[in-house]
Design an enzyme around this catalytic site. Structure first.
Site, PDB file in Angstrom:
ATOM      1  N   GLU A 292       3.146   8.776   4.484  1.00  0.00           N
ATOM      2  CA  GLU A 292       3.270   7.886   5.556  1.00  0.00           C
ATOM      3  C   GLU A 292       3.033   6.846   6.670  1.00  0.00           C
ATOM      4  O   GLU A 292       3.218   6.801   7.703  1.00  0.00           O
ATOM      5  CB  GLU A 292       4.460   9.473   6.889  1.00  0.00           C
ATOM      6  N   GLY A 293       2.710   6.121   5.534  1.00  0.00           N
ATOM      7  CA  GLY A 293       2.058   4.378   6.211  1.00  0.00           C
ATOM      8  C   GLY A 293      -0.061   5.358   6.008  1.00  0.00           C
ATOM      9  O   GLY A 293      -0.478   5.689   6.909  1.00  0.00           O
TER      10      GLY A 293
END
Lengths: 601, 601
Positions: free
Chosen positions: A442-443
């Site tokens: 998620e990043g």
């Protein structure tokens, strides 16, 4: 192996001292979310986590997921556990009652997430991305899409995924190649390969709803040409009651499962879309906006993964340190035999570190979480905007700092266990293997830092940053007389005031440096995110210490209150000064980081 | 998966600029250990590591060791690799030529260890403890024991182990229960259970020599009642040529193999001694002294495990960052496509961190290593004593700080790889799993810190500490004029001078505090070890920067020299200031760490 016990007493402390629950219950639609209701919900979630999910954590790791002929079989017990999860309404705790949801604050969902993650993080990932899928469809879907998908996701009968990554593009979504070709009936045919999709194939729910980034034929290159589609594993088919049921299999195949360091019971899938039937969600080429709506929810949840594992690490480390006997304090006679290792100064230091990080970041996460509800529901647009600013600023910090803390806590728990921590049967090394991905997906945490420094900090000339610094500064002003009167409080409040002033100076410096040279924002971003994460958690400790002090002064008999003061002192002396090296690194500027040519010399 | 390349150029730089090789070759018995000879030996070791051992690292992790009917089968290829290791003379590089050893400096053995560890740490552990066993017998064994065992260990035909830990005693050896009963022939019968014994059973060598801590019938309780014994897997039997061969199986059974987080190809065994035949090594009840002789060797080697894995992490992270394309620098047009991720500021920061730690701690380890040879061989007793003081002081620092660095580097390498770092086939997550135990075994890093602060620091009122601080202070004095003349050098030398002064002040403070209250030494120990580790590595960087500056000024064309200066600048601005929070924690004193009652509240 330590049995998980949900930390309800600590959560209640945070709810009463940090989160303004009465403000939440005053929001439109949350009138029923009283403290009593919330505590009751948490107690039910605790039972699920402790008795159903926690017992499957180690066995799930050992057994893992299996892929056979495109079908994924989850470890033993997971189907039954998921059925209880869905039947209990946990998939839609905070979803709209109009779609069958529980209508509780998003904050409650966040607290429930912590318990489920602590008990069994791999299990938690399967329904975990349903929330993001629900949110994206709720925000950008058509009325028909909402009517079809939201009740399925809110009930947990179907689960959701986010299909972003492709072999050639992880962080850089401008490189997405999956193609969407319009069909005559208004649907689209998706063709492409997606990888590292959490829970894209499993046997826990009757259908899986994929939200997929892809390019339309006329799409411009890069991120401005990406659209969002919804494509289900089984094509939805109208049933006689006017609802929907899973129909024929869509042209979506699970072509691989990753063999990972940890999270073995969380299926990480490669998906082939081979002309799969899909529908556009929202406007063409505006997929990135919807992606960020999903992603921001997911980022807060990943932060909770850090907290949840840190809590489990704390419980395991404390239990072991109280039982294992080895060595003696200086001055104890050898004939008395060994003492529990918790008496040793270095073991206490490790335990104190874990506890101060767990309880401090729990307060931080829930404080941010209440602003999600305010941003969604407050009747005053200015209050909504202010809360939204704070959530936007703090989301990368919660994601990155809390996952760092989760890994640090898991690592310290191993260290407290000594050799036992390294063997699989003790169950502690699993926490480190499981949480390691949270700093990446998620990043990556580096991307979170760039988001903070490159987007969130400069917005409105620091407007979002002031949403954090102004209340901190006001707190320092308000509490200055207390510190002057009480040396014990001063030992907690003064370091916070000192480091806050330093952090404000560094923020100004970095803001100016990044404005003049964008590279400065990239080399200093990590240090700046850590600086704000440590500082914001320090603020929580200062506030919790004041509350504990006040309750003790009022005569309350509760050993937790003295422990809070001890943790606050420890945080201010052992963790908050960690801001210093980050500040020095930022001030050293981009020239202090070697160039590419130097690194490849 | 990144192929390992031995970092010979960097080792040569350290040998020429940090280690006084000519001083080593001047020591009695080391006349042949010229720089040319040493480089040739390292080149041969590099070939073994790169072509024989590295290719077995990932397959060894996948396959692991198997225990069947008390016999351990090592992974495929390990037998052949060990045969080449032994035939190459690597088991006895630094052993006495009188026992068939290579007669090279211990420093050479240490450098060879690094290469073998980087290539295949699990393999390295099998012969790894032979050195400690050799050393203990060499120091404390009888002439007959030396004649029997030392040639077998030096040739690698037999391997050695250290059997200390029992289920109820890891750190606290006073709790050892294994009993030794005298037999009529001068031997003893050992009965007891030992656990977590590295390489106590395997199929690489024809015999295994166990050095075992046990209690004689008349032993006093605690550590003053522990004796050292030697017991071989096969009883040594005289052969016709006047040598020894493996005879009947001794009553020693491998009863279990640990299932670990990592190091799957290193057999961690439980051993049952069931009246096993053994011989006393050294004097009765003086086993702890001999144990420490083994242990100190082992601790330096474990430090090299940290360095070896950090080097491998560096190579993998740099290679991936140069190949993987994702995103663009600010200002680059999207149409140019993605750039290699090494261009990004945060990726450069991570790579710079790994490199500065790897190269700095390599210099530190080899600088300490040369003092092992001086302490053993210098003709002047005062020089031997001074070198011994330094080795004693630095051993816990090398063990703990370098293993911390090894884990940090492995962790950063995963982070640089993003999602790829978390999947097993990429090979990077194995480094983290493999190195995690190094911060625990041979004395946890917390125990190293207690050894430093509780024993090494107070000895002779700080005499050992002055062996480190005096040359550091002299360096600062000597280089002050250079810093005054050259701002680029000043940016490297001045931070070191500042932090040295601060570290000296903290040392005085902690010494006094620990003298007044021994608990202060236990709560501050970890922070003090880290402080000295960071500082000593900073000294190495200051020295390497000066050397690089001098060689550049002399016109030498080598990109490594500019890279050294860049790393030194990075270290001084991004890593050395890490001393600050450790100093603050020490000054906060023992009251800043919560009490047992608070931690169990």
């Amino acid at each position: 192996m330590t049995a998980y016990r949900a930390p309800l007493e600590d959560i209640r402390f945070v709810l009463s001292e940090i989160v303004a629950l009465e403000r939440l219950a005053a929001l439109p639609g949350l009138e029923d979310a009283t403290a009593d209701v919330i505590v009751q919900v948490l107690e039910e979630a605790a039972r699920l986590a402790e008795t159903v999910l926690a017992p499957l954590n180690a066995s799930g790791d050992r057994e893992g997921c299996r892929l056979t002929d495109g079908r994924v079989t989850m470890p033993a017990g997971f189907r039954e556990a998921y059925a209880r999860y869905a039947a209990g309404g946990w998939a839609g705790v905070a979803a709209d009652p109009a779609h069958g949801g529980g209508g509780l604050p998003a904050l409650v969902n966040q607290m429930v997430d912590e318990l489920i993650i602590s008990a069994n993080i791999a299990f938690s990932t399967v329904p975990g991305l349903s929330h993001g899928a629900y949110h994206a469809i709720d925000l950008y879907g058509s009325a028909a899409q909402k009517a079809l998908y939201l009740p399925k996701l809110a009930s947990g009968i179907w689960t959701g995924t986010m299909c972003l990554t492709e072999p050639q593009c992880g962080t850089d979504l401008g490189l997405v190649r999956t193609r969407a070709v319009p069909a005559a009936d208004g649907s689209y045919h998706l063709t492409g390969n997606k990888v590292w999709i959490t829970a894209a194939e499993h046997d826990l729910a009757e259908n899986i709803v994929h939200l997929v980034l892809a390019r339309l034929p006329d799409a411009p290159a890069g991120t401005r040409g990406i659209s969002l589609f919804v494509a289900a594993k089984h094509l939805p088919e109208a049933d006689r009651a006017g609802g929907w049921r899973p129909g024929a299999r869509n042209a979506i195949t699970c072509t691989g499962l990753e063999h990972k360091m940890g999270l073995a019971a969380s299926p990480t899938c490669a998906l082939a879309f081979e002309g799969a039937t899909a529908w556009l969600v929202g406007e063409p080429h505006r997929g990135m906006r919807a992606m960020f709506a999903m992603m921001n929810q997911a980022r807060l949840m990943v932060g909770m993964q850090g907290l949840g594992l840190a809590e489990m690490a704390w419980q395991a480390a404390r239990a072991f340190a109280g039982e294992r006997r080895q060595g003696r304090l200086p001055g104890q006679p050898e004939s008395d035999g060994p003492q529990p290792i918790i008496v040793h100064g270095d073991v206490r230091r490790m335990l104190a570190t874990i506890r101060a990080q767990v309880e401090g970041t729990r307060a931080l996460a829930l404080w941010v979480g209440q602003h999600v509800d305010i941003a969604l529901r407050h009747p005053d647009p200015a209050a909504r905007a202010a809360a939204d600013d704070l959530v936007a600023l703090m989301t990368p910090i919660v994601k990155a700092h809390l996952t760092d803390i989760g890994q640090e806590a898991a690592d310290l728990a191993i260290q407290v266990h000594g050799g036992s921590g390294y063997v699989r049967e003790m169950g502690v090394e699993q926490y480190l293997r499981d949480i390691r991905i949270a700093r990446i997906y998620e990043g990556t945490n580096g991307i979170q830092a760039l988001d903070l420094v490159g987007r969130k900090m400069p917005d409105g000339m620091g407007r979002r940053l002031r949403r954090l610094f102004h209340p901190m500064a006001a707190f320092v002003e308000e509490t200055r007389p207390l510190a002057a009167d009480d040396p014990a409080l001063a030992a907690i409040l003064e370091p916070f005031a000192t480091w806050l002033a330093r952090a404000q100076g560094i923020s100004l410096h970095l803001g100016q440096a990044a404005f003049a040279d964008p590279i400065a924002a990239t080399t200093g971003a990590h240090d700046y995110l850590k600086l704000l994460g440590i500082l914001a958690t320090g603020w929580m400790w200062a506030r919790m210490a004041l509350a504990a002090h006040r309750r003790l002064a009022a005569g309350e008999q509760n050993p937790m209150l003295a422990a809070k003061l001890a943790s606050a002192r420890f945080y201010m002396t052992h963790i908050l000064p960690g801001i210093g090296p980050h500040a020095t690194a930022i001030l050293a500027g981009p020239d202090s980081v070697p160039e590419v040519g130097s690194l490849t010399a």
